[in-house]
Scaffold this motif. Structure first.
Motif, PDB file in Angstrom:
ATOM      1  N   ALA A 128       0.858  -1.183   0.000  1.00 18.20           N
ATOM      2  CA  ALA A 128       0.000   0.000   0.000  1.00 18.20           C
ATOM      3  C   ALA A 128       0.896   1.235   0.000  1.00 18.20           C
ATOM      4  N   PRO A 129       0.717   2.137  -0.965  1.00 18.16           N
ATOM      5  CA  PRO A 129       1.628   3.292  -1.056  1.00 18.16           C
ATOM      6  C   PRO A 129       1.513   4.216   0.149  1.00 18.16           C
ATOM      7  N   LEU A 153      11.382   0.525  -4.320  1.00 13.65           N
ATOM      8  CA  LEU A 153       9.928   0.371  -4.412  1.00 13.65           C
ATOM      9  C   LEU A 153       9.288   1.653  -4.931  1.00 13.65           C
ATOM     10  N   THR A 154       9.688   2.798  -4.404  1.00 10.33           N
ATOM     11  CA  THR A 154       9.136   4.074  -4.870  1.00 10.33           C
ATOM     12  C   THR A 154       9.574   4.344  -6.304  1.00 10.33           C
ATOM     13  N   GLU A 204       8.656   4.628 -12.244  1.00 15.49           N
ATOM     14  CA  GLU A 204       8.911   4.061 -13.575  1.00 15.49           C
ATOM     15  C   GLU A 204       7.617   3.592 -14.230  1.00 15.49           C
ATOM     16  N   ARG A 205       6.705   3.084 -13.427  1.00 12.91           N
ATOM     17  CA  ARG A 205       5.404   2.649 -13.959  1.00 12.91           C
ATOM     18  C   ARG A 205       4.682   3.810 -14.622  1.00 12.91           C
ATOM     19  N   GLU A 206       4.710   4.978 -13.990  1.00 12.09           N
ATOM     20  CA  GLU A 206       4.037   6.146 -14.561  1.00 12.09           C
ATOM     21  C   GLU A 206       4.765   6.654 -15.799  1.00 12.09           C
ATOM     22  N   ALA A 213       9.569  -7.736  -6.341  1.00 17.54           N
ATOM     23  CA  ALA A 213      11.004  -7.722  -6.648  1.00 17.54           C
ATOM     24  C   ALA A 213      11.646  -6.437  -6.133  1.00 17.54           C
ATOM     25  N   ALA A 214      10.937  -5.311  -6.291  1.00 13.95           N
ATOM     26  CA  ALA A 214      11.463  -4.024  -5.812  1.00 13.95           C
ATOM     27  C   ALA A 214      11.595  -4.032  -4.293  1.00 13.95           C
TER      28      ALA A 214
END
Length: 386
Positions: free
Chosen positions: A4-5, A71-72, A77-79, A305-306
Motif C-alpha cells: 500500500a503506497p 519500491l518508490t 517508472e510505472r508512470e 522484486a522491488a
C-alpha cells in the motif's frame, strides 16, 4: 509485505503522472510521425524533470540524486512507462553501474550526469553477440598506460544524445573449470575520443524516436584511469546492472499496459453495436477482465522484486520473473486492445497501434524471454545439483 503506497509514494505517483500527461502526451504523435524528438522538446522535458526532482531519482541523495528507494522508484517508472519511450528518456535515470566510479571518475562522470550536465549510454551488444556477453568480439589491449579498443557495438540506445559510453570489452582470457572464457572489463569512453565513431543505427518499428546507434572503435586509445571497477570484473558489473534494468523494463510494461487497458475500457463503454456498449458482450468484457487480472499480477511481481531489492534480497530469478511476465503480459494486453478497437486499433490516429508495436521489443531487449526463462530454470535446478 505491504505494498500500500505511503503518502510520500502517492505524491510521487500523482506528480509523475501529471508530468507525463502535461509534458509528454502532447508530443507523442509528432515523435511518431517524425521519428525524432525535437531538441527544444527534449530540453524542456529534461529541465522540468530536474526542477521537479524526477531527474536521477534513482541515485542516492548523498550523491545529488533523488534518493528514492527501489519500491518508490518502481512506482515512478510505472508512470513514466505510460508515455513514449523517446520522450520519457529525457527524464534520465543514470545507469546504476556508474556508482562503481572511483573518486576521480565520479567528478568527471557520475556527478555531472546526476546534475544533468552529461549523459551516459551503455554498450554491450554486438552484431555477433547479443545475449552471449562472453561472446563479444570487441577487444581492449593494454599498451603502456593506455588501452587500445577495437570492435563494433550496435543497438546502443540514445548514444546519439550521450556524451560518453560505458563500454564492455574483452581484455584477455582466463582458465575456469569449464575451460577458457573471456575476461570482460568496463571502460568509460568519451564520445570525442579519437578512434570512436558514433553512427546512426537501424530503423525500428518499436519506440520510434528513441534511436539505437552503432559504435565503431578503430584503435580507440583510452588511458588506464578510464577503467570502471576492476580489470576483468566487467561481467559482475554487467550482472549487477542487468537485474535492476530488467525490473525497470517490467514495471514500465505495467504502466503502458494500464494506459492501453484504460483506453480499452473507455472505448468498450462508449462504442455501441447492436444497441448496447460492446463491453457488455462477453467477447469484449472477458478480454477486459483478463487484461485487468494480468496487469495486477505483473505489477505485484514487480513490486515484490522491488521490495526484495530494498531488503538486499532480490535474486536474479525475481528480476527475471518480473521482466518475463510483465513483457509478455503487455504483448497480450496490447493485442487484445487492438482487437477491441477493431479497425481503428490499427490506425495511427490513436496510440493503440503504437502500444502494440512498442510491446514487441520488450520481450527482446535487456535479455530475451528465453534468457529470462533460462535464468529462472537455472535457479530452480541449481539447489538440486542439476
Amino acid at each position: 509485505m505491504d505494498f500500500a503506497p505511503t503518502t510520500e509514494q502517492e505524491l510521487v505517483v500523482d506528480s509523475v503522472r501529471k508530468f507525463v500527461e502535461q509534458e509528454c502526451y502532447p508530443h507523442e504523435q509528432e515523435v511518431e510521425r517524425t521519428e525524432t524528438v525535437p531538441a527544444e522538446v527534449g530540453e524542456a522535458i529534461r529541465r522540468k524533470a530536474i526542477e521537479n526532482g524526477f531527474y536521477a531519482a534513482n541515485m542516492p541523495a548523498e550523491l545529488g540524486g533523488g534518493g528514492l528507494d527501489t519500491l518508490t522508484m518502481t512506482m515512478m517508472e510505472r508512470e513514466l512507462g505510460r508515455t513514449s519511450f523517446a520522450l520519457q528518456a529525457f527524464v534520465h535515470r543514470p545507469s546504476n553501474i556508474l556508482r562503481a566510479c572511483n573518486d576521480e571518475q565520479a567528478e568527471r562522470y557520475l556527478h555531472p550526469t546526476i546534475r544533468g550536465e552529461r549523459m551516459d549510454c551503455l554498450a554491450m551488444t554486438e552484431p555477433g553477440a547479443g545475449s552471449d556477453l562472453r561472446g563479444m568480439k570487441t577487444t581492449a589491449v593494454r599498451d603502456g598506460g593506455d588501452w587500445v579498443i577495437n570492435g563494433t557495438k550496435h543497438f546502443i540506445s540514445h548514444a546519439d544524445l550521450a556524451d560518453y559510453t560505458v563500454l564492455f570489452a574483452a581484455t584477455g582470457e582466463e582458465e575456469t573449470p569449464r575451460g577458457k572464457r573471456k575476461k570482460i572489463t568496463t571502460f568509460l569512453v568519451d564520445h570525442d575520443t579519437p578512434g570512436l565513431e558514433v553512427r546512426e543505427g537501424y530503423r525500428s518499428v518499436s519506440h520510434r524516436g528513441y534511436h539505437n546507434c552503432i559504435l565503431n572503435f578503430d584503435d580507440c586509445r583510452v588511458p588506464a584511469r578510464q577503467v570502471l571497477g576492476e580489470e576483468g570484473a566487467g561481467f559482475d558489473l554487467a550482472n549487477t546492472w542487468l537485474s535492476a534494468s530488467r525490473l525497470t523494463v517490467g514495471t514500465m510494461c505495467v504502466g503502458r499496459a494500464r494506459r492501453a487497458h484504460e483506453m480499452s475500457v473507455e472505448w468498450s463503454a462508449s462504442r455501441k453495436q447492436f444497441g448496447q456498449p460492446i463491453g457488455r458482450f462477453q467477447g469484449t468484457g472477458f478480454k477486459l477482465a483478463d487484461m485487468a487480472t494480468e496487469i495486477e499480477a505483473a505489477e505485484m511481481l514487480c513490486l515484490r522484486a522491488a521490495w526484495l531489492h530494498d531488503q538486499g534480497r532480490m535474486s536474479d530469478q525475481d528480476a527475471a520473473m518480473a521482466k518475463l511476465f510483465a513483457s509478455e503480459m503487455l504483448a497480450r494486453v496490447t493485442d487484445n486492445a487492438v482487437q477491441i478497437y477493431g479497425g481503428m486499433g490499427l490506425m495511427d490516429e490513436l496510440p493503440i497501434e503504437r502500444f502494440w508495436r512498442d510491446a514487441r521489443l520488450e520481450r527482446i531487449w535487456d535479455g530475451t524471454s528465453e534468457i529470462q526463462r533460462h535464468i529462472i530454470a537455472r535457479s530452480l535446478l541449481r539447489p538440486h545439483g542439476a
